[in-house]
Design a protein around this motif. Structure first.
Motif, PDB file in Angstrom:
ATOM      1  N   TYR A 143     -73.734  -5.759 113.265  1.00 14.81           N
ATOM      2  CA  TYR A 143     -74.918  -6.465 112.792  1.00 14.81           C
ATOM      3  C   TYR A 143     -75.345  -7.440 113.878  1.00 14.81           C
ATOM      4  N   SER A 144     -76.542  -8.047 113.738  1.00 14.51           N
ATOM      5  CA  SER A 144     -77.074  -8.895 114.807  1.00 14.51           C
ATOM      6  C   SER A 144     -77.725 -10.141 114.240  1.00 14.51           C
ATOM      7  N   GLU A 145     -77.858 -11.144 115.111  1.00 16.16           N
ATOM      8  CA  GLU A 145     -78.589 -12.373 114.817  1.00 16.16           C
ATOM      9  C   GLU A 145     -79.455 -12.701 116.018  1.00 16.16           C
ATOM     10  N   THR A 146     -80.706 -13.115 115.762  1.00 12.49           N
ATOM     11  CA  THR A 146     -81.646 -13.433 116.834  1.00 12.49           C
ATOM     12  C   THR A 146     -81.889 -14.931 116.867  1.00 12.49           C
ATOM     13  N   ALA A 147     -81.749 -15.524 118.055  1.00 17.57           N
ATOM     14  CA  ALA A 147     -81.954 -16.960 118.235  1.00 17.57           C
ATOM     15  C   ALA A 147     -83.421 -17.251 118.524  1.00 17.57           C
ATOM     16  N   VAL A 152     -80.302 -12.314 121.547  1.00 16.44           N
ATOM     17  CA  VAL A 152     -79.772 -11.600 120.390  1.00 16.44           C
ATOM     18  C   VAL A 152     -78.258 -11.488 120.538  1.00 16.44           C
ATOM     19  N   THR A 153     -77.533 -11.807 119.468  1.00 20.03           N
ATOM     20  CA  THR A 153     -76.081 -11.654 119.458  1.00 20.03           C
ATOM     21  C   THR A 153     -75.712 -10.549 118.482  1.00 20.03           C
ATOM     22  N   TYR A 154     -75.003  -9.541 118.987  1.00 25.55           N
ATOM     23  CA  TYR A 154     -74.528  -8.427 118.162  1.00 25.55           C
ATOM     24  C   TYR A 154     -73.047  -8.660 117.858  1.00 25.55           C
ATOM     25  N   TYR A 155     -72.692  -8.547 116.585  1.00 22.95           N
ATOM     26  CA  TYR A 155     -71.305  -8.680 116.167  1.00 22.95           C
ATOM     27  C   TYR A 155     -70.802  -7.309 115.741  1.00 22.95           C
ATOM     28  N   SER A 188     -68.330  -9.560 120.114  1.00 15.68           N
ATOM     29  CA  SER A 188     -69.764  -9.840 120.104  1.00 15.68           C
ATOM     30  C   SER A 188     -70.346  -9.514 121.468  1.00 15.68           C
ATOM     31  N   GLN A 190     -74.039 -10.467 123.670  1.00 10.78           N
ATOM     32  CA  GLN A 190     -75.264 -11.256 123.659  1.00 10.78           C
ATOM     33  C   GLN A 190     -76.211 -10.738 124.731  1.00 10.78           C
TER      34      GLN A 190
END
Length: 545
Positions: A143-147, A152-155, A188, A190
């Protein structure tokens, strides 16, 4: 092991996460998966790489860790002039290797060698160091989170089943008798706003199983990608001295050998003869181990917990090493003794300590030598000739003679104020021959012949030529009292007999545990013809407190 302390709680947390969290999700959101794979595969489309990777391997049994740093530079990835510079720093040492014009350059057992290697092979080597090509098909969760800045950080997480053959890249050298299993992996990645990978972290748990022996390790890696899509310049050293080896000739060969060897420093045991190989465990300095062979590039093959392992040959010896524990302080020579440059009687003599001479020590070996500082150098002295006790001056007198005034003539003991001005002298008179004109009294002038080193001396002959006239002879008297006031020359005492007396004390024999002070209870002795009736200007002979 050649290790540093690590936090046990971090390993425990990761074990919990991998067992409770990693396996809960198997499907990926399509957009996230596509973006992740584009970033991973986009690294292959770059013209260059500039990466530094730091890796720490922690043992669950000892909570200590081994460290590795990889510095990698690659240029010309799009064209035909691919160049690479790889430096690997570990607890065992440092290796440097290069790639240029289809040749891989490295140093084996001090020999500079080059061998043919195609782009695919060198690329596999690079991937094994920094895990660049871990696409989503190896993962169990993503899954990912966008700052706000567009990063973008992918976990992600993986299991042994999803990793499949990729496990061999993660655990270099594993297989055969070692029984290494990956328990779980998470990490992770990035990317920046342009989609370039700028950072990747991985935490992996693996277990080494050999029969009943089992040890779990955690590997933490962090890779920083410093080029950020820009061109990378690789400047290689002069490689003309490297000798070409034939393609059919193996890079490293193993020569069988069966013997016991000892490790001379804490050292990692690896699954293969490579600084990048997975760690199976470690040996502490001084440990003995069975060698089963050695490689042509400097590694020793050993039996480790029932399996085959490898340790770096520079840290081994056929002789059991001498271990030195640190220490500090001053010791003293008990006799004249040599200082040598090593912990052996065969060592070069640096100098000699004389009996009683002090020397600063820095440690002690387990073969009974003391490490010392000697004239700006490190030296060694055999321990049997050193002592922590500072030598006492030899003051024994064989045939001594003293004269003085008696200040105490108790039974079996005699104390005099010495005529030579060196204070008092005490004698044991139990075995002395008495040559007396009369009984010894305080104030008599006497001669004493004696032997010994003092406190007390042993009197052998005592002469007293004083004849006492009982009519007017002064006698020693004593009184106990409380000090009312005191100066270096005068003491005022309130006696237990009710009288207040003043004493001169400049030449008085003091038998005190502490200095004189007001309120202190003392016993004062003096010579009196009035049986102690005088009260002023009295010369005190002795004060006890």
């Amino acid at each position: 092991m050649r290790l540093k302390k690590a936090a046990a709680c971090l390993l425990s947390v990761l074990l919990t996460v991998t067992s409770c969290t990693v396996f809960t999700q198997a499907a990926f959101e399509p957009g996230v998966e596509a973006a992740y794979n584009t970033a991973v595969q986009g690294q292959d489309a770059l013209d260059g790489l500039d990466v530094v990777l730091k890796e720490k391997t922690v043992s669950s049994s000892t909570n200590i860790s081994a460290n590795k740093t990889v510095n990698l530079k690659v240029s010309g990835m799009k064209g035909s002039s691919l160049k690479a510079e790889i430096q690997v720093d570990t607890d065992e040492g440092t290796t440097k290797s290069y790639y240029q014009n289809g040749y891989y350059y490295t140093t084996v057992s001090g020999k500079e060698q080059k061998r043919e290697m195609d782009r695919t092979a060198i690329w596999d080597m690079i991937n094994s160091e920094i895990y660049m090509n871990m696409t989503s098909n190896y993962l169990r969760m993503l899954y990912s989170e966008t700052a706000p800045d567009g990063n973008v950080t992918y976990y992600f997480a993986a299991t042994a089943e999803t990793l499949g053959d990729y496990s061999k890249r993660l655990l270099e050298g594993s297989g055969g008798s070692q029984g290494i299993v990956i328990d779980g992996l998470q990490g992770s990645m990035q990317t920046n706003a342009q989609g370039n990978v700028i950072r990747r972290t991985i935490q992996m748990i693996y277990t080494v199983m050999n029969g009943d022996n089992q040890e779990t390790f955690m590997v933490q890696t962090e890779a920083q990608f410093r080029q950020n899509g820009q061109a990378v310049s690789v400047e290689l050293p002069d490689l003309s001295s490297y000798q070409k080896i034939q393609p059919e000739k193996p890079v490293a060969t193993i020569t069988p050998l069966q013997r016991t060897i000892y490790v001379t420093a804490d050292v990692n045991v690896r699954a293969a003869g490579s600084l990048s190989a997975v760690i199976l465990g470690g040996l502490t300095a001084g440990s003995g181990v069975t060698e089963t062979g050695y490689t042509s590039d400097g590694w020793i093959q050993i039996q480790y917990n029932g399996a085959t392992g490898y340790i770096w040959g520079d840290y081994t010896s056929t002789r059991k090493p001498v271990r030195t524990s640190d220490g500090s302080g001053t010791m003293y020579a008990t006799a004249a003794v040599n200082v040598r440059d090593t912990y052996s009687s065969d060592g070069l003599i640096l100098g000699t300590l004389q009996k009683g001479q002090g020397i600063e020590i820095t440690g002690m070996t387990d073969n009974n030598w003391i490490r010392v500082k000697y004239n700006g150098h490190i030296g060694y002295v055999y321990a049997d000739y050193l002592s922590w006790s500072e030598p006492v001056s030899d003051t024994y007198v064989e045939n001594g003679y003293l004269t003085g005034i008696v200040t105490d003539a108790s039974f079996g003991t005699l104390t005099i104020q010495r005529d030579d001005g060196l204070g008092t002298a005490i004698f044991n008179t139990t075995y002395a021959v008495m040559n007396l004109k009369d009984t010894i009294y305080t104030g008599d002038w006497i001669e004493v012949y004696y032997t010994g080193a003092g406190v007390p001396y042993t009197a052998s002959l005592i002469r007293n030529n004083t004849i006492h006239d009982d009519a007017d002879e002064a006698r020693s008297v004593s009184v106990e009292g409380v000090i009312v006031s005191c100066t270096p020359s005068v003491l005022e005492l309130s006696g237990s007999d009710g009288l207040y007396r003043t004493f001169f004390i400049e030449n008085t024999d003091m038998e005190m545990g502490d200095n004189l002070s007001e309120g202190q209870v003392v016993i004062v002795t003096w010579m009196s013809r009035t049986n102690g009736a005088e009260t002023r200007n009295i010369e005190a002979l002795r004060i006890k407190g």
